[in-house]
Write a protein that holds these residues in place. Structure first.
Motif, PDB file in Angstrom:
ATOM      1  N   ILE A  98      43.716  43.622  37.986  1.00  0.00           N
ATOM      2  CA  ILE A  98      44.033  44.982  37.564  1.00  0.00           C
ATOM      3  C   ILE A  98      43.862  45.146  36.053  1.00  0.00           C
ATOM      4  CG2 ILE A  98      46.512  44.669  37.184  1.00  0.00           C
ATOM      5  CD1 ILE A  98      46.948  47.401  38.461  1.00  0.00           C
ATOM      6  N   VAL A  99      44.022  44.041  35.308  1.00  0.00           N
ATOM      7  CA  VAL A  99      43.842  44.104  33.863  1.00  0.00           C
ATOM      8  C   VAL A  99      42.593  43.365  33.409  1.00  0.00           C
ATOM      9  CG1 VAL A  99      46.256  44.447  33.266  1.00  0.00           C
ATOM     10  CG2 VAL A  99      45.415  42.136  33.629  1.00  0.00           C
ATOM     11  N   ALA A 100      41.995  42.591  34.293  1.00  0.00           N
ATOM     12  CA  ALA A 100      40.820  41.812  33.906  1.00  0.00           C
ATOM     13  C   ALA A 100      39.675  42.705  33.480  1.00  0.00           C
ATOM     14  CB  ALA A 100      40.382  40.904  35.062  1.00  0.00           C
ATOM     15  N   ARG A 101      39.431  43.770  34.230  1.00  0.00           N
ATOM     16  CA  ARG A 101      38.319  44.658  33.906  1.00  0.00           C
ATOM     17  C   ARG A 101      38.506  45.370  32.566  1.00  0.00           C
ATOM     18  NH1 ARG A 101      33.456  43.989  34.290  1.00  0.00           N
ATOM     19  NH2 ARG A 101      33.087  42.704  36.086  1.00  0.00           N
ATOM     20  N   PRO A 102      39.671  46.010  32.327  1.00  0.00           N
ATOM     21  CA  PRO A 102      39.867  46.643  31.018  1.00  0.00           C
ATOM     22  C   PRO A 102      39.775  45.651  29.858  1.00  0.00           C
ATOM     23  CG  PRO A 102      41.486  47.460  32.574  1.00  0.00           C
ATOM     24  CD  PRO A 102      40.782  46.323  33.248  1.00  0.00           C
ATOM     25  N   VAL A 103      40.331  44.447  30.056  1.00  0.00           N
ATOM     26  CA  VAL A 103      40.266  43.436  28.998  1.00  0.00           C
ATOM     27  C   VAL A 103      38.822  43.012  28.761  1.00  0.00           C
ATOM     28  CG1 VAL A 103      40.857  41.047  28.429  1.00  0.00           C
ATOM     29  CG2 VAL A 103      42.611  42.595  29.277  1.00  0.00           C
ATOM     30  N   SER A 104      38.075  42.821  29.827  1.00  0.00           N
ATOM     31  CA  SER A 104      36.662  42.454  29.686  1.00  0.00           C
ATOM     32  C   SER A 104      35.897  43.525  28.920  1.00  0.00           C
ATOM     33  CB  SER A 104      36.036  42.240  31.062  1.00  0.00           C
ATOM     34  OG  SER A 104      36.637  41.154  31.732  1.00  0.00           O
ATOM     35  N   LEU A 105      36.209  44.784  29.225  1.00  0.00           N
ATOM     36  CA  LEU A 105      35.545  45.885  28.518  1.00  0.00           C
ATOM     37  C   LEU A 105      35.882  45.851  27.032  1.00  0.00           C
ATOM     38  CD1 LEU A 105      33.864  48.465  28.465  1.00  0.00           C
ATOM     39  CD2 LEU A 105      35.920  49.739  29.139  1.00  0.00           C
ATOM     40  N   ALA A 182      49.464  32.374  33.597  1.00  0.00           N
ATOM     41  CA  ALA A 182      48.671  32.646  34.798  1.00  0.00           C
ATOM     42  C   ALA A 182      47.940  33.974  34.682  1.00  0.00           C
ATOM     43  CB  ALA A 182      49.581  32.650  36.025  1.00  0.00           C
ATOM     44  N   LEU A 183      48.602  34.989  34.127  1.00  0.00           N
ATOM     45  CA  LEU A 183      47.971  36.288  33.964  1.00  0.00           C
ATOM     46  C   LEU A 183      46.811  36.209  32.987  1.00  0.00           C
ATOM     47  CD1 LEU A 183      47.918  39.338  34.500  1.00  0.00           C
ATOM     48  CD2 LEU A 183      49.579  39.612  32.655  1.00  0.00           C
ATOM     49  N   LEU A 184      47.007  35.525  31.870  1.00  0.00           N
ATOM     50  CA  LEU A 184      45.941  35.390  30.876  1.00  0.00           C
ATOM     51  C   LEU A 184      44.749  34.630  31.458  1.00  0.00           C
ATOM     52  CD1 LEU A 184      48.106  34.529  27.731  1.00  0.00           C
ATOM     53  CD2 LEU A 184      46.884  36.667  28.182  1.00  0.00           C
ATOM     54  N   ALA A 185      45.030  33.579  32.213  1.00  0.00           N
ATOM     55  CA  ALA A 185      43.947  32.814  32.839  1.00  0.00           C
ATOM     56  C   ALA A 185      43.193  33.686  33.835  1.00  0.00           C
ATOM     57  CB  ALA A 185      44.506  31.575  33.527  1.00  0.00           C
ATOM     58  N   GLY A 186      43.922  34.491  34.598  1.00  0.00           N
ATOM     59  CA  GLY A 186      43.282  35.386  35.558  1.00  0.00           C
ATOM     60  C   GLY A 186      42.392  36.414  34.890  1.00  0.00           C
ATOM     61  N   MET A 187      42.795  36.870  33.711  1.00  0.00           N
ATOM     62  CA  MET A 187      42.007  37.856  32.987  1.00  0.00           C
ATOM     63  C   MET A 187      40.665  37.288  32.535  1.00  0.00           C
ATOM     64  SD  MET A 187      45.206  39.416  30.795  1.00  0.00           S
ATOM     65  CE  MET A 187      44.192  39.664  29.350  1.00  0.00           C
ATOM     66  N   MET A 188      40.643  35.988  32.223  1.00  0.00           N
ATOM     67  CA  MET A 188      39.409  35.362  31.718  1.00  0.00           C
ATOM     68  C   MET A 188      38.585  34.698  32.819  1.00  0.00           C
ATOM     69  SD  MET A 188      40.729  33.690  28.114  1.00  0.00           S
ATOM     70  CE  MET A 188      42.182  32.881  28.819  1.00  0.00           C
ATOM     71  N   HIS A 189      39.105  34.697  34.031  1.00  0.00           N
ATOM     72  CA  HIS A 189      38.491  33.932  35.118  1.00  0.00           C
ATOM     73  C   HIS A 189      37.043  34.352  35.393  1.00  0.00           C
ATOM     74  CE1 HIS A 189      38.066  31.813  38.916  1.00  0.00           C
ATOM     75  NE2 HIS A 189      37.759  32.945  39.509  1.00  0.00           N
ATOM     76  N   GLU A 190      36.807  35.645  35.526  1.00  0.00           N
ATOM     77  CA  GLU A 190      35.462  36.101  35.889  1.00  0.00           C
ATOM     78  C   GLU A 190      34.450  35.779  34.798  1.00  0.00           C
ATOM     79  OE1 GLU A 190      32.996  40.105  37.301  1.00  0.00           O
ATOM     80  OE2 GLU A 190      35.069  40.294  36.610  1.00  0.00           O
ATOM     81  N   ILE A 191      34.857  35.958  33.540  1.00  0.00           N
ATOM     82  CA  ILE A 191      33.943  35.652  32.439  1.00  0.00           C
ATOM     83  C   ILE A 191      33.566  34.182  32.465  1.00  0.00           C
ATOM     84  CG2 ILE A 191      33.696  35.600  29.924  1.00  0.00           C
ATOM     85  CD1 ILE A 191      35.738  37.930  29.842  1.00  0.00           C
ATOM     86  N   PHE A 192      34.572  33.325  32.639  1.00  0.00           N
ATOM     87  CA  PHE A 192      34.325  31.884  32.679  1.00  0.00           C
ATOM     88  C   PHE A 192      33.419  31.517  33.853  1.00  0.00           C
ATOM     89  CE2 PHE A 192      35.773  27.712  34.402  1.00  0.00           C
ATOM     90  CZ  PHE A 192      35.265  26.904  33.390  1.00  0.00           C
TER      91      PHE A 192
END
Length: 266
Positions: A98-105, A182-192
């Motif tokens: 839910i926050v990964a996409r906005p953070v990636s942007l 865990a939340l921070l790792a989840g946010m970076m997961h797709e990029i990694f």
């Protein structure tokens, strides 16, 4: 006397800060109550909200007010409403996505590099390994071992080593008991995962023997970590995984030192 003591405070307020405080709308208050019920676990993932009539009576609100409250929760992705369905709204407890996409942007807009992301992960995962050594259960260590025995080799065989490797890294942090990590790792997961996918595919094409050697090194390193976790050796687990992350970062960035996040996600 009390009024005189606080008078200078109000005199010093500028026009903007002295405006009346906005009273929340009734729909916002209803949304707040429902949100709290979800956070407290009174409404679990997949649960249906009570029927409109029940909610209207419970909160003493009109149908338009209730529907506005549900729309607030829907915008926060806490509930899912299927239009035309009579089953009502369903609770959807979100994950890091839910926050990964906005953070990636935001990372894309800021011109962040993949190196930035890998350095950030390097700051998180060794600490997670230390925590897991102290608090982890045998069942969790067994799950990590199963991933090393089955999931990572399966992804390697399917030429998708990135998926198995990234999943292991993410699960390690999720198990450590620290929700923020865990939340921070989840946010970076797709990029990694996407970067590892591109790099490993490139290495496999250029030198399959080295690609296979790196896979075997990954397996040995993961097994070493699990052994340290089972021994409850928190300091050694931290040191080992920090070294693993440092070596991994050097390998993954070789030739990609200036690659930006937007290049990975496009």
């Amino acid at each position: 006397m009390a009024d005189e003591s606080i008078a200078p405070i109000f005199d010093s307020l500028d026009t903007a800060s002295s405006r009346p405080v906005r009273t929340p709308k009734t729909a916002e208050l209803v949304a707040l109550r429902l949100r709290r019920m979800i956070v407290d676990g009174q409404l679990a993932d997949g649960d249906r909200l009570p029927h409109e009539a029940e909610l209207m009576e419970h909160f003493s609100v009109s149908r338009p007010t209730l529907r506005e409250a549900v729309r607030v929760l829907e915008s926060e992705r806490l509930v899912e409403v299927r239009r035309g369905s009579r089953s009502g709204a369903r609770v959807c407890v979100p994950g890091p996505e839910i926050v990964a996409r906005p953070v990636s942007l935001l990372l894309e807009l800021s011109g962040a590099t993949v190196a930035d992301v890998l350095v950030a992960r390097e700051a998180l995962e060794p600490h997670a390994a230390r925590l897991l050594a102290l608090t982890g259960s045998d069942a969790e260590f067994d799950e990590l071992e199963r991933m090393v025995d089955e999931d990572i080799p399966a992804s390697y065989a399917a030429d998708t080593l990135s998926a198995g490797s990234a999943a292991f890294h993410l699960r390690l942090v999720q198990m450590c008991g620290n929700a923020t990590l865990a939340l921070l790792a989840g946010m970076m997961h797709e990029i990694f995962e996407r970067h590892v996918e591109a790099v490993t595919a490139e290495k496999n094409r250029r030198d399959h023997e080295r690609y296979e050697s790196n896979f075997l090194l990954l397996i040995r390193s993961c097994r070493r970590l699990i052994k340290l976790l089972r021994a409850r050796d928190a300091d050694a687990a931290y040191d080992h995984w920090q070294q693993h992350m440092t070596v991994s970062r050097g390998s993954l960035l070789l030739g990609h030192e200036s690659t930006q996040v937007r290049d990975v996600l496009d």
